[in-house]
Design a protein around this motif. Structure first.
Motif, PDB file in Angstrom:
ATOM      1  N   GLY A   1      17.536  -5.538  -1.029  1.00 27.18           N
ATOM      2  CA  GLY A   1      16.399  -5.828  -0.020  1.00 27.18           C
ATOM      3  C   GLY A   1      16.763  -5.109   1.228  1.00 27.18           C
ATOM      4  N   GLY A   2      17.905  -4.544   1.710  1.00 30.72           N
ATOM      5  CA  GLY A   2      18.242  -4.094   3.077  1.00 30.72           C
ATOM      6  C   GLY A   2      17.198  -2.880   3.394  1.00 30.72           C
ATOM      7  N   THR A   3      16.989  -1.909   2.590  1.00 35.10           N
ATOM      8  CA  THR A   3      16.248  -0.652   2.817  1.00 35.10           C
ATOM      9  C   THR A   3      14.793  -1.202   3.003  1.00 35.10           C
ATOM     10  N   ALA A   4      14.236  -2.094   2.136  1.00 33.28           N
ATOM     11  CA  ALA A   4      12.838  -2.525   2.305  1.00 33.28           C
ATOM     12  C   ALA A   4      12.647  -3.027   3.534  1.00 33.28           C
ATOM     13  N   THR A   5      13.667  -3.935   3.712  1.00 31.95           N
ATOM     14  CA  THR A   5      13.752  -4.755   5.300  1.00 31.95           C
ATOM     15  C   THR A   5      13.479  -3.792   6.196  1.00 31.95           C
TER      16      THR A   5
ATOM     17  N   GLU B   1       2.829  -8.102   1.918  1.00 31.64           N
ATOM     18  CA  GLU B   1       2.665  -8.464   0.414  1.00 31.64           C
ATOM     19  C   GLU B   1       3.605  -7.451  -0.190  1.00 31.64           C
ATOM     20  N   VAL B   2       4.308  -8.168  -0.976  1.00 32.32           N
ATOM     21  CA  VAL B   2       5.517  -7.522  -1.824  1.00 32.32           C
ATOM     22  C   VAL B   2       4.968  -7.526  -3.230  1.00 32.32           C
ATOM     23  N   PHE B   3       5.034  -6.570  -3.860  1.00 31.52           N
ATOM     24  CA  PHE B   3       4.405  -6.173  -5.287  1.00 31.52           C
ATOM     25  C   PHE B   3       5.882  -5.721  -6.105  1.00 31.52           C
ATOM     26  N   ALA B   4       6.129  -6.221  -7.318  1.00 34.85           N
ATOM     27  CA  ALA B   4       7.252  -5.570  -8.227  1.00 34.85           C
ATOM     28  C   ALA B   4       6.829  -5.579  -9.548  1.00 34.85           C
ATOM     29  N   GLY B   5       6.816  -4.553 -10.371  1.00 33.11           N
ATOM     30  CA  GLY B   5       6.572  -4.444 -11.585  1.00 33.11           C
ATOM     31  C   GLY B   5       7.537  -5.304 -12.565  1.00 33.11           C
TER      32      GLY B   5
ATOM     33  N   TYR C   1       0.636   1.167   2.551  1.00 35.59           N
ATOM     34  CA  TYR C   1       1.282   0.992   1.488  1.00 35.59           C
ATOM     35  C   TYR C   1       2.850   1.681   1.464  1.00 35.59           C
ATOM     36  N   VAL C   2       3.676   0.821   0.958  1.00 37.38           N
ATOM     37  CA  VAL C   2       5.219   1.494   0.876  1.00 37.38           C
ATOM     38  C   VAL C   2       5.559   1.666  -0.490  1.00 37.38           C
ATOM     39  N   LEU C   3       5.990   2.836  -0.973  1.00 35.68           N
ATOM     40  CA  LEU C   3       6.434   2.995  -2.304  1.00 35.68           C
ATOM     41  C   LEU C   3       7.906   3.396  -2.024  1.00 35.68           C
ATOM     42  N   ASP C   4       8.424   2.322  -2.822  1.00 29.59           N
ATOM     43  CA  ASP C   4      10.001   2.523  -2.970  1.00 29.59           C
ATOM     44  C   ASP C   4      10.354   1.693  -4.547  1.00 29.59           C
ATOM     45  N   PRO C   5      10.740   2.595  -5.480  1.00 24.38           N
ATOM     46  CA  PRO C   5      10.651   2.179  -6.856  1.00 24.38           C
ATOM     47  C   PRO C   5      11.741   1.089  -7.111  1.00 24.38           C
TER      48      PRO C   5
ATOM     49  N   LEU D   1       4.377  -3.497  -0.043  1.00 26.42           N
ATOM     50  CA  LEU D   1       5.695  -2.852  -0.433  1.00 26.42           C
ATOM     51  C   LEU D   1       5.282  -2.808  -2.098  1.00 26.42           C
ATOM     52  N   PHE D   2       5.414  -1.756  -2.621  1.00 31.26           N
ATOM     53  CA  PHE D   2       5.149  -1.362  -4.189  1.00 31.26           C
ATOM     54  C   PHE D   2       6.349  -0.930  -4.657  1.00 31.26           C
ATOM     55  N   SER D   3       7.270  -1.744  -5.500  1.00 29.45           N
ATOM     56  CA  SER D   3       8.314  -1.256  -6.227  1.00 29.45           C
ATOM     57  C   SER D   3       8.232  -1.549  -7.704  1.00 29.45           C
TER      58      SER D   3
END
Length: 207
Positions: free
Chosen positions: A132-136, A174-178, A123-127, A152-154
């Motif tokens: 998208g460069g950093t997450a990639t 799996e990409v998740f965003a609030g 699980y990656v935590l990145d607010p 990925l949890f943002s």
């Protein structure tokens, strides 16, 4: 077909995200709202359909929580509080910053050990996901490390950034965003967004 990202329907989370958009909030309040927003969303993230490497599916597996420094630190406690006390989890940190001119990610800290074969899901935590460069880059690091599944949890992302991240390794991510904003400004920040969340969390924009 482009892989999509997941955005919950959660009135409480929407209310908290609206509060976080207020750039006049002092750092202590930003930290509190970020913690509350993370807690509100974590139940959705950890209830997503998961492979056998999910926290509850196989006691022999270990779950890695990857914190993207520095702003990801604000998400750690609410996420870890959601796991049961006897969950087999480890926390690792990756330091990334975005070069101001090129907007390309630069890795400055990586203490990932040789991967335990029991770790299959991270699980990656990145607010924030902007370009998208950093997450990639983080996904590439973890894929090379040897994980089979990344969540990925943002808390917020731009539509183009989230789509880019979702498609970099679609079979394993799996990409998740609030929340989702449609634009980026000329500095590569999410628009309207929440500003520089790292500076806001730690008060460094005021110094």
């Amino acid at each position: 077909m482009a892989k999509t990202f997941t955005v919950p329907s959660d009135p409480e989370a929407s209310k908290l995200l609206a509060q976080l958009r207020d750039t006049s909030l002092p750092p202590a309040v930003v930290r509190r709202v970020t913690r509350d927003l993370t807690a509100s969303l974590t139940k959705h993230v950890l209830s997503l359909p998961a492979p056998p490497s999910s926290p509850t599916a196989n006691d022999s597996e270990q779950v890695a929580v990857i914190v993207v420094l520095r702003s990801g630190l604000a998400m750690v406690d609410p996420v870890m509080d959601f796991f049961p006390d006897d969950a087999d989890t480890v926390i690792y940190h990756l330091g990334m910053f975005r070069e101001k001119v090129s907007l390309q990610p630069v890795e400055y800290y990586n203490k990932l050990p040789p991967k335990n074969p029991r770790i299959k899901h991270a699980y990656v935590l990145d607010p924030l996901v902007a370009t998208g460069g950093t997450a990639t880059a983080v996904i590439g690091i973890l894929k090379d490390w040897g994980v089979e599944k990344i969540t990925l949890f943002s808390l917020l992302g731009s539509r183009t950034g989230l789509e880019a991240v979702a498609n970099v390794w679609p079979e394993g991510t799996e990409v998740f965003a609030g929340g989702v904003d449609d634009g980026l400004d000329d500095k590569g920040y999410v628009k309207p967004g929440v500003g520089d969340i790292g500076d806001r969390l730690f008060g460094t924009a005021l110094s």
